[in-house]
Design an enzyme around this catalytic site. Structure first.
Site, PDB file in Angstrom:
ATOM      1  N   ASP A   1       8.026   5.322   8.319  1.00 10.39           N
ATOM      2  CA  ASP A   1       7.377   4.676   9.453  1.00 10.39           C
ATOM      3  C   ASP A   1       6.148   5.498   9.771  1.00 10.39           C
ATOM      4  O   ASP A   1       6.202   6.730   9.845  1.00 10.39           O
ATOM      5  CB  ASP A   1       8.296   4.573  10.671  1.00 10.39           C
ATOM      6  CG  ASP A   1       7.778   3.500  11.626  1.00 10.39           C
ATOM      7  OD1 ASP A   1       7.764   2.325  11.239  1.00 10.39           O
ATOM      8  OD2 ASP A   1       7.364   3.846  12.757  1.00 10.39           O
ATOM      9  N   SER A   2       5.026   4.836   9.913  1.00 12.53           N
ATOM     10  CA  SER A   2       3.775   5.572  10.015  1.00 12.53           C
ATOM     11  C   SER A   2       2.781   4.782  10.843  1.00 12.53           C
ATOM     12  O   SER A   2       3.013   3.613  11.167  1.00 12.53           O
ATOM     13  CB  SER A   2       3.216   5.830   8.609  1.00 12.53           C
ATOM     14  OG  SER A   2       3.237   4.636   7.846  1.00 12.53           O
TER      15      SER A   2
ATOM     16  N   PHE B   1      -5.433   1.313   2.241  1.00 14.95           N
ATOM     17  CA  PHE B   1      -4.968   0.094   2.912  1.00 14.95           C
ATOM     18  C   PHE B   1      -5.055   0.326   4.422  1.00 14.95           C
ATOM     19  O   PHE B   1      -5.477   1.398   4.878  1.00 14.95           O
ATOM     20  CB  PHE B   1      -3.534  -0.259   2.480  1.00 14.95           C
ATOM     21  CG  PHE B   1      -2.489   0.760   2.882  1.00 14.95           C
ATOM     22  CD1 PHE B   1      -2.282   1.909   2.139  1.00 14.95           C
ATOM     23  CD2 PHE B   1      -1.712   0.573   4.023  1.00 14.95           C
ATOM     24  CE1 PHE B   1      -1.330   2.846   2.512  1.00 14.95           C
ATOM     25  CE2 PHE B   1      -0.745   1.506   4.408  1.00 14.95           C
ATOM     26  CZ  PHE B   1      -0.562   2.646   3.645  1.00 14.95           C
ATOM     27  N   GLY B   2      -4.633  -0.658   5.184  1.00  9.65           N
ATOM     28  CA  GLY B   2      -4.520  -0.504   6.634  1.00  9.65           C
ATOM     29  C   GLY B   2      -5.819  -0.005   7.285  1.00  9.65           C
ATOM     30  O   GLY B   2      -6.895  -0.570   7.080  1.00  9.65           O
TER      31      GLY B   2
ATOM     32  N   GLY C   1       0.830  -1.208   0.000  1.00  8.59           N
ATOM     33  CA  GLY C   1       0.000   0.000   0.000  1.00  8.59           C
ATOM     34  C   GLY C   1       0.857   1.247   0.000  1.00  8.59           C
ATOM     35  O   GLY C   1       0.599   2.216  -0.741  1.00  8.59           O
TER      36      GLY C   1
HETATM   37  P1  ITT Z   1       7.440  -1.315   6.323  1.00 10.27           P
HETATM   38  O1  ITT Z   1       7.976  -1.249   7.733  1.00 10.27           O
HETATM   39  O2  ITT Z   1       8.110  -2.349   5.489  1.00 10.27           O
HETATM   40  O3  ITT Z   1       7.418   0.032   5.648  1.00 10.27           O
HETATM   41  P2  ITT Z   1       4.889  -1.730   7.656  1.00 10.27           P
HETATM   42  O4  ITT Z   1       3.484  -1.919   7.173  1.00 10.27           O
HETATM   43  O5  ITT Z   1       5.379  -2.681   8.731  1.00 10.27           O
HETATM   44  O6  ITT Z   1       5.874  -1.779   6.383  1.00 10.27           O
HETATM   45  P3  ITT Z   1       4.981   0.440   9.534  1.00 10.27           P
HETATM   46  O7  ITT Z   1       5.756  -0.300  10.558  1.00 10.27           O
HETATM   47  O8  ITT Z   1       5.341   1.878   9.271  1.00 10.27           O
HETATM   48  O9  ITT Z   1       5.068  -0.248   8.111  1.00 10.27           O
HETATM   49  O10 ITT Z   1       3.442   0.337   9.947  1.00 10.27           O
HETATM   50  C1  ITT Z   1       2.530   1.193   9.347  1.00 10.27           C
HETATM   51  C2  ITT Z   1       1.117   0.695   9.606  1.00 10.27           C
HETATM   52  O11 ITT Z   1       0.291   1.823   9.926  1.00 10.27           O
HETATM   53  C3  ITT Z   1       0.546   0.065   8.352  1.00 10.27           C
HETATM   54  O12 ITT Z   1       0.798  -1.325   8.317  1.00 10.27           O
HETATM   55  C4  ITT Z   1      -0.920   0.433   8.460  1.00 10.27           C
HETATM   56  O13 ITT Z   1      -1.574  -0.498   9.273  1.00 10.27           O
HETATM   57  C5  ITT Z   1      -0.888   1.777   9.182  1.00 10.27           C
HETATM   58  N1  ITT Z   1      -0.878   2.899   8.205  1.00 10.27           N
HETATM   59  C6  ITT Z   1       0.162   3.698   7.887  1.00 10.27           C
HETATM   60  N2  ITT Z   1      -0.172   4.563   6.921  1.00 10.27           N
HETATM   61  C7  ITT Z   1      -1.454   4.279   6.614  1.00 10.27           C
HETATM   62  C8  ITT Z   1      -2.348   4.817   5.658  1.00 10.27           C
HETATM   63  O14 ITT Z   1      -1.999   5.764   4.803  1.00 10.27           O
HETATM   64  N3  ITT Z   1      -3.581   4.290   5.626  1.00 10.27           N
HETATM   65  C9  ITT Z   1      -3.953   3.320   6.461  1.00 10.27           C
HETATM   66  N4  ITT Z   1      -3.166   2.745   7.366  1.00 10.27           N
HETATM   67  C10 ITT Z   1      -1.911   3.223   7.446  1.00 10.27           C
END
Ligand code: ITT
Length: 207
Positions: free
Chosen positions: A75-76, A160-161, A17
């Protein structure tokens, strides 16, 4: 005349995503963006920082050092006031391993049961770090935030998410009900990218 090759920049995330959004948001930047899916697979680094920025820097440095490329990492996550800031830096793993995005947002809704609309304030936060292996892993970074609230039932299929349960302030639709362009006009990730593009363009121009 010899044409110079575009500078390569690794989009250092395993989240499909995020990759989709980065490819849209960086479309005007004159570099060759390479996804991790195009490279030999490596184990993701431990994300044990207590802030989004600390984890973004960890990821950017890790992938940049491993592949010897400029790497841009994100990181988000979602910060919910009524849950004392959870899931925050644990957004991707909220509820433990093995859950789907839908499982995680259902758990979040369950943990907010009984919390009225006016107390369901939340924000998406994003920290982006760019590490450059040619300068001892030196990095640049930027952050972005979008304020909003958590609704009671998921709506929408885009994004996503946690997008199906997040309505930005001033909007009536979730970010999962918005088109890609609409989400990009207000998202935490778009704001962080906007803030980092001048420095990133400078780095690319210097190569
Ligand atoms: P990477 O570390 O490989 O980048 P990850 O998914 O583990 O992938 P993070 O640790 O930064 O990344 O977790 C971010 C989570 O926060 C992500 O899996 C979503 O559940 C949520 N998230 C972040 N940005 C989002 C968005 O724009 N819309 C919806 N959910 C989001």
């Amino acid at each position: 005349m010899i044409e110079s090759q575009p500078v390569r920049v690794l989009i250092a995330t395993q989240n499909a995503g995020k990759v989709r959004e980065f490819r849209r948001l960086l479309a005007q930047v004159p570099a060759m963006f390479v996804g991790l899916e195009e490279l030999p697979r490596i184990t993701a680094p431990d994300e044990d920082g207590s802030t989004f920025l600390a984890n973004a820097i960890t990821k950017a440095r890790y992938y940049s050092q491993h592949f010897g490329e400029i790497a841009l990492a994100d990181d988000s996550g979602l910060v919910v006031d009524a849950l004392d800031g959870a899931p925050g830096v644990h957004s991707a793993r909220y509820g433990g391993d093995g859950l789907s995005d839908m499982d995680r947002l259902r758990l979040l809704l369950k943990n907010l049961e009984g919390v009225p609309k006016e107390h369901r304030t939340a924000r998406f936060e994003c920290a982006i770090a760019v590490a450059n292996p040619q300068c001892h892993g030196e990095f640049m970074h930027a952050t972005g935030t979008v304020e909003g609230r958590i609704i009671f039932e998921p709506r929408g299929r885009n994004g996503f998410g946690y997008d199906p349960i997040f309505v930005p302030t001033g909007e009536t639709r979730t970010t999962a009900e918005m088109s890609a362009d609409e989400k990009d006009s207000l998202s935490h990730r778009a704001r962080a990218i906007e803030a980092i593009v001048p420095a990133l363009s400078g780095l690319i121009g210097d190569r």
